[in-house]
Design an enzyme around this catalytic site. Sequence first.
Site, mmCIF file in Angstrom:
data_model
loop_
_atom_site.group_PDB
_atom_site.id
_atom_site.type_symbol
_atom_site.label_atom_id
_atom_site.label_comp_id
_atom_site.label_asym_id
_atom_site.label_seq_id
_atom_site.Cartn_x
_atom_site.Cartn_y
_atom_site.Cartn_z
ATOM 1 C CG ASP A 2 -1.779 1.228 1.337
ATOM 2 O OD1 ASP A 2 -2.625 1.449 0.449
ATOM 3 O OD2 ASP A 2 -1.595 1.986 2.297
ATOM 4 C CD GLU A 20 -3.471 -2.770 -0.573
ATOM 5 O OE1 GLU A 20 -4.071 -1.686 -0.634
ATOM 6 O OE2 GLU A 20 -3.544 -3.541 0.416
#
Length: 235
Positions: A50, A121
Amino acid sequence: MNDREARLDRCEEVLGYRFRDRALLQLCLTHSSTARTRLESNERLEFLGDAVLGMFICERLFHQLPEAPEGELTRIKSALVSRTTCAELSEELGLPDLLFVGKGLVTREPLPTSVAAGVFESIVAGLYLDGGMEAAGRFLERLTAPELEKVLAPDDSRNFKSQLQQLAQKTDGATPVYHVLDEQGPDHSKCFQVAAVIGPRSYPAAWGASKKEAEQRAAQNALRELVGEAADEPH
Protein backbone atom coordinates in the site's frame (compact mmCIF):
# COMPACT_ATOMS: atom_id res chain seq x y z
CA MET A 1 4.49 -30.06 -11.52
CA ASN A 2 2.42 -29.59 -8.35
CA ASP A 3 -0.34 -27.02 -7.89
CA ARG A 4 1.86 -24.66 -5.87
CA GLU A 5 4.55 -24.45 -8.54
CA ALA A 6 1.93 -24.11 -11.28
CA ARG A 7 0.37 -21.12 -9.51
CA LEU A 8 3.72 -19.46 -8.98
CA ASP A 9 4.64 -19.96 -12.63
CA ARG A 10 1.29 -18.57 -13.75
CA CYS A 11 1.67 -15.56 -11.46
CA GLU A 12 5.12 -14.75 -12.84
CA GLU A 13 3.72 -15.02 -16.36
CA VAL A 14 0.90 -12.61 -15.50
CA LEU A 15 3.29 -10.16 -13.85
CA GLY A 16 5.92 -10.38 -16.59
CA TYR A 17 8.55 -10.80 -13.90
CA ARG A 18 10.53 -13.80 -12.59
CA PHE A 19 11.18 -13.77 -8.87
CA ARG A 20 14.63 -14.53 -7.56
CA ASP A 21 13.02 -15.46 -4.23
CA ARG A 22 10.16 -17.85 -5.01
CA ALA A 23 9.36 -18.22 -1.30
CA LEU A 24 8.60 -14.49 -1.26
CA LEU A 25 6.19 -14.88 -4.17
CA GLN A 26 4.44 -17.74 -2.40
CA LEU A 27 4.08 -15.57 0.70
CA CYS A 28 2.52 -12.83 -1.46
CA LEU A 29 -0.14 -15.32 -2.52
CA THR A 30 -0.83 -16.79 0.93
CA HIS A 31 -4.02 -15.55 2.59
CA SER A 32 -4.29 -15.62 6.38
CA SER A 33 -7.15 -18.14 6.14
CA THR A 34 -4.69 -20.84 5.10
CA ALA A 35 -1.57 -19.74 7.03
CA ARG A 36 -0.58 -21.20 10.40
CA THR A 37 -0.13 -17.68 11.80
CA ARG A 38 -0.83 -14.20 10.47
CA LEU A 39 2.91 -13.59 10.22
CA GLU A 40 3.05 -16.44 7.69
CA SER A 41 0.42 -14.77 5.49
CA ASN A 42 0.60 -11.84 3.09
CA GLU A 43 -0.83 -9.30 5.56
CA ARG A 44 2.47 -7.56 6.34
CA LEU A 45 3.18 -7.41 2.61
CA GLU A 46 -0.19 -5.71 2.06
CA PHE A 47 0.93 -2.97 4.46
CA LEU A 48 4.18 -2.39 2.55
CA GLY A 49 2.55 -2.67 -0.87
CA ASP A 50 0.00 0.00 0.00
CA ALA A 51 2.86 2.37 0.84
CA VAL A 52 4.80 1.54 -2.33
CA LEU A 53 1.71 2.09 -4.47
CA GLY A 54 0.99 5.38 -2.71
CA MET A 55 4.56 6.57 -3.22
CA PHE A 56 4.49 5.68 -6.91
CA ILE A 57 1.21 7.52 -7.52
CA CYS A 58 2.23 10.53 -5.42
CA GLU A 59 5.48 10.96 -7.35
CA ARG A 60 3.70 10.75 -10.70
CA LEU A 61 1.07 13.30 -9.67
CA PHE A 62 3.65 15.63 -8.10
CA HIS A 63 5.67 15.85 -11.32
CA GLN A 64 2.80 15.77 -13.81
CA LEU A 65 0.51 18.24 -12.03
CA PRO A 66 2.97 20.98 -11.00
CA GLU A 67 0.22 23.57 -10.44
CA ALA A 68 -2.19 21.38 -8.48
CA PRO A 69 -2.55 22.22 -4.76
CA GLU A 70 -2.15 19.60 -2.05
CA GLY A 71 -5.88 19.04 -1.63
CA GLU A 72 -6.41 18.30 -5.30
CA LEU A 73 -3.44 15.93 -5.38
CA THR A 74 -4.83 14.14 -2.34
CA ARG A 75 -8.25 13.72 -3.94
CA ILE A 76 -6.83 12.28 -7.14
CA LYS A 77 -4.51 9.96 -5.23
CA SER A 78 -7.41 8.72 -3.09
CA ALA A 79 -9.27 7.57 -6.20
CA LEU A 80 -6.22 5.90 -7.74
CA VAL A 81 -5.13 3.92 -4.66
CA SER A 82 -8.56 3.02 -3.27
CA ARG A 83 -9.34 -0.56 -2.27
CA THR A 84 -11.88 -0.70 -5.09
CA THR A 85 -9.27 0.28 -7.69
CA CYS A 86 -6.77 -2.24 -6.30
CA ALA A 87 -9.43 -4.96 -6.40
CA GLU A 88 -10.31 -4.11 -10.00
CA LEU A 89 -6.65 -4.30 -11.07
CA SER A 90 -6.28 -7.56 -9.15
CA GLU A 91 -9.28 -9.07 -10.94
CA GLU A 92 -7.97 -7.80 -14.27
CA LEU A 93 -4.77 -9.79 -13.71
CA GLY A 94 -6.57 -12.83 -12.31
CA LEU A 95 -4.64 -12.69 -9.02
CA PRO A 96 -7.57 -13.86 -6.83
CA ASP A 97 -7.58 -17.17 -8.75
CA LEU A 98 -3.91 -17.68 -7.87
CA LEU A 99 -4.31 -16.94 -4.16
CA PHE A 100 -3.81 -19.73 -1.62
CA VAL A 101 -6.88 -19.53 0.65
CA GLY A 102 -8.50 -21.64 3.36
CA LYS A 103 -11.53 -23.85 2.87
CA GLY A 104 -13.90 -21.16 4.13
CA LEU A 105 -12.95 -18.86 1.24
CA VAL A 106 -12.60 -21.51 -1.46
CA THR A 107 -16.39 -21.81 -1.68
CA ARG A 108 -16.92 -18.04 -1.97
CA GLU A 109 -17.29 -16.75 -5.51
CA PRO A 110 -16.15 -14.12 -6.05
CA LEU A 111 -13.73 -13.39 -3.23
CA PRO A 112 -14.42 -10.27 -1.13
CA THR A 113 -13.10 -7.00 -2.52
CA SER A 114 -10.76 -6.62 0.47
CA VAL A 115 -9.11 -9.96 -0.31
CA ALA A 116 -8.68 -9.16 -4.01
CA ALA A 117 -7.21 -5.75 -3.16
CA GLY A 118 -4.96 -7.26 -0.53
CA VAL A 119 -3.26 -9.72 -2.88
CA PHE A 120 -2.61 -6.89 -5.36
CA GLU A 121 -0.91 -4.85 -2.64
CA SER A 122 1.12 -7.83 -1.46
CA ILE A 123 2.32 -8.49 -5.02
CA VAL A 124 3.44 -4.85 -5.31
CA ALA A 125 5.41 -5.30 -2.10
CA GLY A 126 6.89 -8.56 -3.35
CA LEU A 127 8.08 -6.94 -6.57
CA TYR A 128 9.58 -4.09 -4.55
CA LEU A 129 11.44 -6.42 -2.17
CA ASP A 130 12.63 -8.77 -4.91
CA GLY A 131 13.53 -6.28 -7.63
CA GLY A 132 13.47 -2.83 -6.05
CA MET A 133 11.42 0.17 -7.10
CA GLU A 134 12.43 -0.41 -10.70
CA ALA A 135 10.54 -3.73 -10.85
CA ALA A 136 7.56 -2.44 -8.87
CA GLY A 137 7.48 0.76 -10.93
CA ARG A 138 7.43 -1.04 -14.28
CA PHE A 139 4.53 -3.17 -13.08
CA LEU A 140 2.56 -0.21 -11.71
CA GLU A 141 3.28 1.96 -14.75
CA ARG A 142 1.70 -0.65 -17.00
CA LEU A 143 -1.38 -1.11 -14.85
CA THR A 144 -2.10 2.42 -13.68
CA ALA A 145 -1.26 4.28 -16.89
CA PRO A 146 -4.87 4.29 -18.21
CA GLU A 147 -6.27 5.68 -14.95
CA LEU A 148 -3.48 8.24 -14.69
CA GLU A 149 -4.16 9.41 -18.25
CA LYS A 150 -7.79 10.05 -17.36
CA VAL A 151 -7.09 12.17 -14.30
CA LEU A 152 -4.13 13.97 -15.87
CA ALA A 153 -6.10 15.09 -18.93
CA PRO A 154 -5.86 18.92 -19.02
CA ASP A 155 -9.61 19.44 -19.43
CA ASP A 156 -10.29 17.32 -16.36
CA SER A 157 -7.84 18.90 -13.94
CA ARG A 158 -10.38 21.46 -12.70
CA ASN A 159 -13.52 19.41 -13.32
CA PHE A 160 -14.57 18.80 -9.74
CA LYS A 161 -17.80 17.06 -10.77
CA SER A 162 -15.84 14.52 -12.76
CA GLN A 163 -13.38 13.99 -9.91
CA LEU A 164 -16.18 13.56 -7.39
CA GLN A 165 -17.98 11.08 -9.61
CA GLN A 166 -14.82 8.98 -10.03
CA LEU A 167 -14.14 9.01 -6.30
CA ALA A 168 -17.74 8.26 -5.31
CA GLN A 169 -18.05 5.38 -7.74
CA LYS A 170 -14.77 3.84 -6.63
CA THR A 171 -15.31 4.21 -2.89
CA ASP A 172 -19.11 3.98 -2.53
CA GLY A 173 -20.34 2.56 -5.83
CA ALA A 174 -22.66 5.58 -6.06
CA THR A 175 -23.13 8.49 -8.46
CA PRO A 176 -23.41 12.04 -7.02
CA VAL A 177 -26.59 14.01 -7.67
CA TYR A 178 -27.02 17.77 -7.34
CA HIS A 179 -29.96 19.45 -5.63
CA VAL A 180 -30.86 23.12 -6.15
CA LEU A 181 -31.62 24.42 -2.65
CA ASP A 182 -32.26 28.09 -3.43
CA GLU A 183 -32.13 30.71 -6.15
CA GLN A 184 -32.03 34.45 -5.89
CA GLY A 185 -32.03 37.51 -8.12
CA PRO A 186 -33.98 38.58 -11.22
CA ASP A 187 -34.49 36.19 -14.10
CA HIS A 188 -31.71 37.73 -16.16
CA SER A 189 -29.18 37.50 -13.31
CA LYS A 190 -30.04 34.61 -11.03
CA CYS A 191 -27.71 32.92 -8.53
CA PHE A 192 -28.19 29.29 -7.52
CA GLN A 193 -27.39 27.41 -4.35
CA VAL A 194 -26.62 23.73 -4.98
CA ALA A 195 -25.60 20.80 -2.77
CA ALA A 196 -23.96 17.55 -3.85
CA VAL A 197 -25.56 14.38 -2.50
CA ILE A 198 -23.99 10.91 -2.48
CA GLY A 199 -26.35 8.21 -1.27
CA PRO A 200 -27.92 9.39 1.99
CA ARG A 201 -25.25 12.01 2.65
CA SER A 202 -25.52 15.66 1.65
CA TYR A 203 -22.42 17.89 1.45
CA PRO A 204 -21.98 21.65 2.04
CA ALA A 205 -23.87 23.76 -0.49
CA ALA A 206 -22.32 26.39 -2.75
CA TRP A 207 -23.57 29.39 -4.73
CA GLY A 208 -22.89 30.08 -8.38
CA ALA A 209 -23.95 32.47 -11.13
CA SER A 210 -25.31 29.45 -13.02
CA LYS A 211 -26.43 25.97 -12.06
CA LYS A 212 -23.34 24.56 -13.75
CA GLU A 213 -21.00 26.81 -11.78
CA ALA A 214 -22.82 26.08 -8.52
CA GLU A 215 -22.62 22.33 -9.17
CA GLN A 216 -18.85 22.56 -9.74
CA ARG A 217 -18.41 24.46 -6.49
CA ALA A 218 -20.67 22.04 -4.63
CA ALA A 219 -18.62 19.14 -5.98
CA GLN A 220 -15.44 20.87 -4.82
CA ASN A 221 -16.95 21.28 -1.34
CA ALA A 222 -17.83 17.59 -1.25
CA LEU A 223 -14.31 16.60 -2.30
CA ARG A 224 -12.81 18.83 0.38
CA GLU A 225 -15.02 17.34 3.08
CA LEU A 226 -14.21 13.80 1.97
CA VAL A 227 -10.50 14.44 2.58
CA GLY A 228 -11.05 16.41 5.77
CA GLU A 229 -10.57 19.95 4.47
CA ALA A 230 -12.85 22.89 5.24
CA ALA A 231 -15.46 23.61 2.60
CA ASP A 232 -15.86 27.07 1.11
CA GLU A 233 -18.30 29.17 3.11
CA PRO A 234 -21.59 29.84 1.25
CA HIS A 235 -21.92 33.41 0.10
